[in-house]
Motif scaffolding. Structure first.
Motif, mmCIF file in Angstrom:
data_model
loop_
_atom_site.group_PDB
_atom_site.id
_atom_site.type_symbol
_atom_site.label_atom_id
_atom_site.label_comp_id
_atom_site.label_asym_id
_atom_site.label_seq_id
_atom_site.Cartn_x
_atom_site.Cartn_y
_atom_site.Cartn_z
ATOM 1 N N UNK A 14 -17.158 -20.149 -39.472
ATOM 2 C CA UNK A 14 -16.099 -20.546 -38.555
ATOM 3 C C UNK A 14 -15.097 -19.413 -38.347
ATOM 4 N N UNK A 15 -14.717 -18.756 -39.413
ATOM 5 C CA UNK A 15 -13.754 -17.660 -39.302
ATOM 6 C C UNK A 15 -14.371 -16.474 -38.580
ATOM 7 N N UNK A 16 -15.629 -16.157 -38.861
ATOM 8 C CA UNK A 16 -16.309 -15.092 -38.122
ATOM 9 C C UNK A 16 -16.366 -15.435 -36.629
ATOM 10 N N UNK A 17 -16.636 -16.684 -36.313
ATOM 11 C CA UNK A 17 -16.680 -17.092 -34.907
ATOM 12 C C UNK A 17 -15.334 -16.934 -34.226
ATOM 13 N N UNK A 18 -14.260 -17.356 -34.892
ATOM 14 C CA UNK A 18 -12.918 -17.207 -34.318
ATOM 15 C C UNK A 18 -12.582 -15.743 -34.110
ATOM 16 N N UNK A 19 -12.942 -14.916 -35.080
ATOM 17 C CA UNK A 19 -12.667 -13.489 -34.966
ATOM 18 C C UNK A 19 -13.438 -12.871 -33.809
ATOM 19 N N UNK A 20 -14.734 -13.110 -33.744
ATOM 20 C CA UNK A 20 -15.557 -12.464 -32.718
ATOM 21 C C UNK A 20 -15.193 -12.916 -31.303
ATOM 22 N N UNK A 21 -14.933 -14.199 -31.130
ATOM 23 C CA UNK A 21 -14.571 -14.696 -29.796
ATOM 24 C C UNK A 21 -13.218 -14.132 -29.362
ATOM 25 N N UNK A 22 -12.233 -14.192 -30.244
ATOM 26 C CA UNK A 22 -10.907 -13.693 -29.869
ATOM 27 C C UNK A 22 -10.930 -12.186 -29.654
ATOM 28 N N UNK A 23 -11.698 -11.464 -30.461
ATOM 29 C CA UNK A 23 -11.812 -10.011 -30.298
ATOM 30 C C UNK A 23 -12.465 -9.666 -28.956
ATOM 31 N N UNK A 24 -13.523 -10.373 -28.624
ATOM 32 C CA UNK A 24 -14.221 -10.107 -27.369
ATOM 33 C C UNK A 24 -13.319 -10.380 -26.162
ATOM 34 N N UNK A 25 -12.539 -11.445 -26.212
ATOM 35 C CA UNK A 25 -11.642 -11.767 -25.090
ATOM 36 C C UNK A 25 -10.554 -10.705 -24.955
ATOM 37 N N UNK A 26 -9.957 -10.295 -26.064
ATOM 38 C CA UNK A 26 -8.905 -9.275 -26.010
ATOM 39 C C UNK A 26 -9.456 -7.952 -25.483
ATOM 40 N N UNK A 27 -10.611 -7.547 -25.954
ATOM 41 C CA UNK A 27 -11.219 -6.289 -25.481
ATOM 42 C C UNK A 27 -11.533 -6.387 -23.998
ATOM 43 N N UNK A 28 -12.090 -7.502 -23.557
ATOM 44 C CA UNK A 28 -12.416 -7.672 -22.140
ATOM 45 C C UNK A 28 -11.164 -7.610 -21.274
ATOM 46 N N UNK A 29 -10.128 -8.341 -21.677
ATOM 47 C CA UNK A 29 -8.908 -8.358 -20.884
ATOM 48 C C UNK A 29 -8.250 -6.979 -20.854
ATOM 49 N N UNK A 30 -8.254 -6.282 -21.980
ATOM 50 C CA UNK A 30 -7.613 -4.977 -22.042
ATOM 51 C C UNK A 30 -8.391 -3.938 -21.250
ATOM 52 N N UNK A 31 -9.690 -3.874 -21.433
ATOM 53 C CA UNK A 31 -10.482 -2.803 -20.828
ATOM 54 C C UNK A 31 -10.961 -3.121 -19.419
ATOM 55 N N UNK A 32 -11.116 -4.387 -19.064
ATOM 56 C CA UNK A 32 -11.677 -4.721 -17.760
ATOM 57 C C UNK A 32 -10.621 -5.322 -16.836
ATOM 58 N N UNK A 33 -10.028 -6.408 -17.246
ATOM 59 C CA UNK A 33 -9.140 -7.149 -16.361
ATOM 60 C C UNK A 33 -7.836 -6.404 -16.087
ATOM 61 N N UNK A 34 -7.136 -5.979 -17.140
ATOM 62 C CA UNK A 34 -5.802 -5.414 -16.954
ATOM 63 C C UNK A 34 -5.803 -3.927 -16.652
ATOM 64 N N UNK A 35 -6.885 -3.231 -16.875
ATOM 65 C CA UNK A 35 -6.877 -1.795 -16.610
ATOM 66 C C UNK A 35 -7.424 -1.446 -15.239
ATOM 67 N N UNK A 36 -7.694 -2.435 -14.399
ATOM 68 C CA UNK A 36 -8.190 -2.178 -13.045
ATOM 69 C C UNK A 36 -7.124 -1.573 -12.136
ATOM 70 N N UNK A 37 -5.877 -1.929 -12.387
ATOM 71 C CA UNK A 37 -4.801 -1.452 -11.508
ATOM 72 C C UNK A 37 -4.350 -0.064 -11.882
#
Length: 71
Positions: A48-71
């Motif tokens: 459960x803790x590994x799942x929480x870590x991996x999901x939250x890490x993946x979302x933060x990386x995606x938002x930082x590198x893909x969503x918010x860095x487009x502008x």
């Protein structure tokens, strides 16, 4: 390299409260995972803790590198 770091800093300026909450969840889960290797008290919830870590890490990386860095 410096331009990439500046781009990441600019992307984090656009974080919402929920993004920071997710980042905190990610860091807490990572800390618990590190601590679990020194104690067996939380061994039953490791997946459960590994799942929480991996999901939250993946979302933060995606938002930082893909969503918010487009502008």
């Amino acid at each position: 390299m410096t331009a990439w770091i500046q781009q990441i800093f600019n992307a984090t300026k656009r974080y919402t409260v929920w993004d920071f909450a997710l980042l905190k969840l990610c860091l807490i889960a990572m800390g618990i995972l590190i601590g679990m290797y020194f104690s067996s008290q939380l061994a039953s919830v490791t997946a459960l803790i590994w799942g929480a870590f991996l999901v939250s890490y993946a979302v933060i990386v995606y938002k930082t590198l893909v969503t918010y860095s487009r502008d």
